[in-house]
Design an enzyme around this catalytic site. Structure first.
Site, PDB file in Angstrom:
ATOM      1  N   SER B  21       0.295   5.641   3.296  1.00 58.52           N
ATOM      2  CA  SER B  21       0.527   4.259   2.888  1.00 58.52           C
ATOM      3  C   SER B  21       1.241   4.189   1.539  1.00 58.52           C
ATOM      4  O   SER B  21       0.960   4.960   0.637  1.00 58.52           O
ATOM      5  CB  SER B  21      -0.821   3.549   2.792  1.00 58.52           C
ATOM      6  OG  SER B  21      -0.627   2.219   2.407  1.00 58.52           O
ATOM      7  N   LYS B  45       2.028  -0.035   4.437  1.00 57.87           N
ATOM      8  CA  LYS B  45       1.842  -0.441   3.039  1.00 57.87           C
ATOM      9  C   LYS B  45       0.520  -1.185   2.838  1.00 57.87           C
ATOM     10  O   LYS B  45       0.184  -2.079   3.608  1.00 57.87           O
ATOM     11  CB  LYS B  45       3.028  -1.322   2.640  1.00 57.87           C
ATOM     12  CG  LYS B  45       2.986  -1.877   1.236  1.00 57.87           C
ATOM     13  CD  LYS B  45       3.333  -0.847   0.196  1.00 57.87           C
ATOM     14  CE  LYS B  45       3.131  -1.425  -1.212  1.00 57.87           C
ATOM     15  NZ  LYS B  45       2.606  -0.427  -2.151  1.00 57.87           N
ATOM     16  N   ASN B  69       3.274   6.868 -10.010  1.00 56.87           N
ATOM     17  CA  ASN B  69       3.642   5.501  -9.659  1.00 56.87           C
ATOM     18  C   ASN B  69       2.521   4.560 -10.078  1.00 56.87           C
ATOM     19  O   ASN B  69       1.346   4.921 -10.072  1.00 56.87           O
ATOM     20  CB  ASN B  69       3.926   5.373  -8.161  1.00 56.87           C
ATOM     21  CG  ASN B  69       2.677   5.023  -7.366  1.00 56.87           C
ATOM     22  OD1 ASN B  69       2.264   3.858  -7.306  1.00 56.87           O
ATOM     23  ND2 ASN B  69       2.050   6.029  -6.786  1.00 56.87           N
ATOM     24  N   LEU B  73      -0.065  -2.194  -5.613  1.00 52.79           N
ATOM     25  CA  LEU B  73      -0.341  -2.857  -4.326  1.00 52.79           C
ATOM     26  C   LEU B  73       0.546  -4.070  -4.066  1.00 52.79           C
ATOM     27  O   LEU B  73       0.084  -5.100  -3.594  1.00 52.79           O
ATOM     28  CB  LEU B  73      -1.815  -3.272  -4.237  1.00 52.79           C
ATOM     29  CG  LEU B  73      -2.823  -2.119  -4.235  1.00 52.79           C
ATOM     30  CD1 LEU B  73      -4.240  -2.673  -4.322  1.00 52.79           C
ATOM     31  CD2 LEU B  73      -2.676  -1.258  -2.999  1.00 52.79           C
ATOM     32  N   CYS B 131      -7.268   2.848  -5.090  1.00 49.34           N
ATOM     33  CA  CYS B 131      -6.005   2.579  -5.776  1.00 49.34           C
ATOM     34  C   CYS B 131      -6.236   2.627  -7.281  1.00 49.34           C
ATOM     35  O   CYS B 131      -7.040   1.876  -7.809  1.00 49.34           O
ATOM     36  CB  CYS B 131      -5.426   1.230  -5.394  1.00 49.34           C
ATOM     37  SG  CYS B 131      -3.880   0.928  -6.291  1.00 49.34           S
ATOM     38  N   ASN B 193      -6.246  10.042  -2.543  1.00 50.53           N
ATOM     39  CA  ASN B 193      -5.297   9.131  -3.174  1.00 50.53           C
ATOM     40  C   ASN B 193      -4.756   9.849  -4.420  1.00 50.53           C
ATOM     41  O   ASN B 193      -5.074  11.010  -4.668  1.00 50.53           O
ATOM     42  CB  ASN B 193      -6.010   7.811  -3.528  1.00 50.53           C
ATOM     43  CG  ASN B 193      -5.016   6.651  -3.605  1.00 50.53           C
ATOM     44  OD1 ASN B 193      -3.912   6.803  -4.141  1.00 50.53           O
ATOM     45  ND2 ASN B 193      -5.391   5.507  -3.079  1.00 50.53           N
ATOM     46  N   THR B 194      -3.961   9.169  -5.202  1.00 52.69           N
ATOM     47  CA  THR B 194      -3.307   9.826  -6.336  1.00 52.69           C
ATOM     48  C   THR B 194      -4.279  10.102  -7.476  1.00 52.69           C
ATOM     49  O   THR B 194      -5.314   9.464  -7.602  1.00 52.69           O
ATOM     50  CB  THR B 194      -2.175   8.932  -6.867  1.00 52.69           C
ATOM     51  OG1 THR B 194      -2.711   7.620  -7.100  1.00 52.69           O
ATOM     52  CG2 THR B 194      -1.038   8.837  -5.874  1.00 52.69           C
ATOM     53  N   GLY B 218       2.670  14.281  -5.401  1.00 51.53           N
ATOM     54  CA  GLY B 218       3.725  15.283  -5.269  1.00 51.53           C
ATOM     55  C   GLY B 218       3.135  16.685  -5.127  1.00 51.53           C
ATOM     56  O   GLY B 218       1.916  16.864  -5.223  1.00 51.53           O
ATOM     57  N   GLY B 244      -2.083  14.899   0.115  1.00 46.34           N
ATOM     58  CA  GLY B 244      -1.958  15.120  -1.315  1.00 46.34           C
ATOM     59  C   GLY B 244      -0.992  16.264  -1.553  1.00 46.34           C
ATOM     60  O   GLY B 244      -1.359  17.422  -1.399  1.00 46.34           O
TER      61      GLY B 244
END
Lengths: 224, 305
Positions: B21, B45, B69, B73, B131, B193-194, B218, B244
């Protein structure tokens, strides 16, 4: 930088390409200065490590790039005497735009703005195309002393511009016709997927990379 | 069923590759470039109850082997996602799709999921409690086992579709949160998630990202993600979508060995729009190299000893 390859995706003046460089994660978005056959001309300023690496690449280096990115300028409202205003690194996309407008039989006024005479480039190239060219430098070392807004022609039917934000704000106020601005923003993907370069406009949220980089004067919402 | 197929919570996937997403829009931007039906599925998204512009720009910062980033959202809100985006998605993608949902309260999550539950093409709900780029929501639900469990229970009450919970790596004990989600009825866990990250511009001495911090993703994060997938796989008995930093077919195989049933690919889509297509196409050769007949036999197969 001249690149040879498949340029078929490059359609409009004002589009950009996104260049993959060894050792850098994100691609480098660079505006298209000119396209002729299978040759793409890109002009960039060395501002960081990525552009420094590009300038150190030997001739014959193979690059992977995404082409045909962004909306580009819409030529239809140009009128008989469009005005093109390029500031610094915003000058290159004006070149292909000037060629396209001249090919349609229009008279093209070009104003190029720089800080000082040392930075001036492509003046002769625009003249060779047959444009009416005026150069402005902030320190007055070349051409008109002052900003591009001090060098605007007395008559023009529409305008196109690319350059830094302070110049955009000044032009927005100083211009007497409608026009189109090409914006710059830090991008993630460059093709509309990540929403990294979104901006608010009067006509809704736009992605600079996909719905832009060119926005019409009437839809710009200044952030202040 | 081919040798790449896997079953994710009762739905068969032709292969385990799932664009994550926020890196794939609603699919149609990529459908201009290749036939996205070759994917296992994709997670669209992140959707919220109300429309969101997200954070100010710059939202992107480059890093070594990755990027940060802080989009925040950005999305048109669930009503417009259903009325405008899903019809466009349906034209270019003909498989069950994963609906990624975010919220700022338990009620937000339930409200948005209840609406998406009625969409026939939505195969899974991927509930994003991770998020890092929004305040007062998102990750705050994913860093506390009880809060995460409350979201899961509320969402499960409004849908019969499989519910995956996307977890944040920005926690001390991710296995504890995964267990709490499983106990609350989650059908699967999606991670990671990041990672919360930051860069500073030396010229201006200001953070590169307008929102100061953002989510780091990345190839650089792959080992962290793999470790967490492994930890969660050892803690729960529900399927895992591992992601990930995945950028190669070998990364996919490692993720599956660590315990992933399917594999999400995020940042790689942004630097190469063909990334997921290449992964699907390159997987069989990588499987041959490592003498893997069927991918599904690989899941959780890491040998400890």
């Amino acid at each position: 930088m001249l690149l040879r390859g498949d340029t078929s995706a490059v359609k409009n003046a004002g589009e950009f390409v996104n260049i993959q460089l060894d050792g850098f994660y994100l691609r480098r978005p660079i505006s298209v200065c000119d396209v002729e056959g299978d040759v793409l001309t890109l002009i960039y300023k060395v501002v960081g490590k990525g552009t420094a690496a590009m300038s150190a690449m030997p001739e014959g280096t193979q690059l992977r790039l995404l082409t045909g990115l962004g909306n580009g300028y819409d030529l239809t409202p140009a009128g008989d005497e469009p005005l093109l205003v390029g500031g610094g690194v915003g000058v290159p996309p004006m070149y292909l735009l000037a060629k396209r407008l001249l090919a349609q039989g229009r008279t093209v006024h070009v104003v190029l703005g720089f800080n000082t005479a040392d930075e001036v480039f492509y003046e002769d190239e625009f003249r060779a195309l047959g444009c009416d060219v005026t150069v402005a430098t902030v320190d007055g070392s070349r051409g008109v002393k002052g900003f591009v807004t001090d060098a605007l022609p007395s008559h023009y039917t529409y305008f196109y511009t690319c350059g830094p934000m302070p110049m955009f704000r000044a032009l927005y106020k100083a211009t007497v016709t409608s026009g189109q601005f090409s914006f710059e923003e830090r991008m993630g993907c460059g093709f509309g997927a990540c929403m990294g370069c979104s901006c608010k406009t009067i006509t809704g949220y736009k992605r600079i990379c996909k719905d832009g980089p060119v926005l019409r004067k009437e839809e710009i919402l200044w952030a202040d | 069923m081919g040798r790449l197929s896997v079953n994710l919570c009762g739905i068969e996937l032709d292969n385990p590759i799932i664009p994550a997403s926020g890196t794939f829009g609603y699919g149609y931007e990529f459908a201009e470039i290749y036939d996205i039906n070759l994917l296992g599925t994709f997670s669209f998204k992140g959707t919220t109850r109300d429309p969101r512009f997200g954070n100010p720009t710059p939202r992107i910062a480059e890093c070594t082997a990755g990027m940060i980033n802080a989009v925040g959202l950005q999305n048109p809100g669930v009503d417009k996602v259903i009325s405008e985006e899903l019809p466009k998605l349906k034209k270019c993608f003909h498989k069950p799709v994963m609906a990624n949902v975010s919220g700022f309260s338990v009620e937000d999550y339930a409200y948005t999921c209840a609406l998406l539950d009625k969409e026939p093409q939505v195969g899974w709900l991927e509930v994003n409690v991770s998020c890092p780029n929004v305040h007062g929501g998102g990750m705050s639900f994913g860093t506390d086992p009880q809060a995460a469990a409350e979201v899961v229970a509320a969402v499960k009450a409004v849908t019969k579709k499989p519910v995956l919970v996307k977890l944040s790596p920005n926690v001390t004990d991710i296995a504890a949160i995964a267990k709490a989600c499983e106990a609350a009825g989650a059908d699967g866990i999606s991670l990671i998630n990041t990672l919360l990250g930051m860069r500073i511009d030396l010229k201006t001495r200001k953070p590169v990202i307008a929102n100061t911090m953002g989510g780091f993703s990345g190839p650089a994060i792959f080992p962290v993600a793999l470790r967490m997938v492994y930890q969660v796989a050892n803690a729960v008995n529900i399927p895992i979508v591992g992601g990930g930093g995945v950028s190669t077919p070998e990364n996919v195989l490692e993720m599956m060995l660590a315990g992933a049933t399917a594999v999400e690919v995020g940042a790689q889509n942004l630097i190469d729009p063909m990334a997921c297509k290449k992964l699907v196409e390159e997987l069989p050769a990588a499987m041959d190299t490592y003498k893997i007949e069927n991918l599904k036999d690989l899941i959780g197969g890491v040998s400890n000893g």
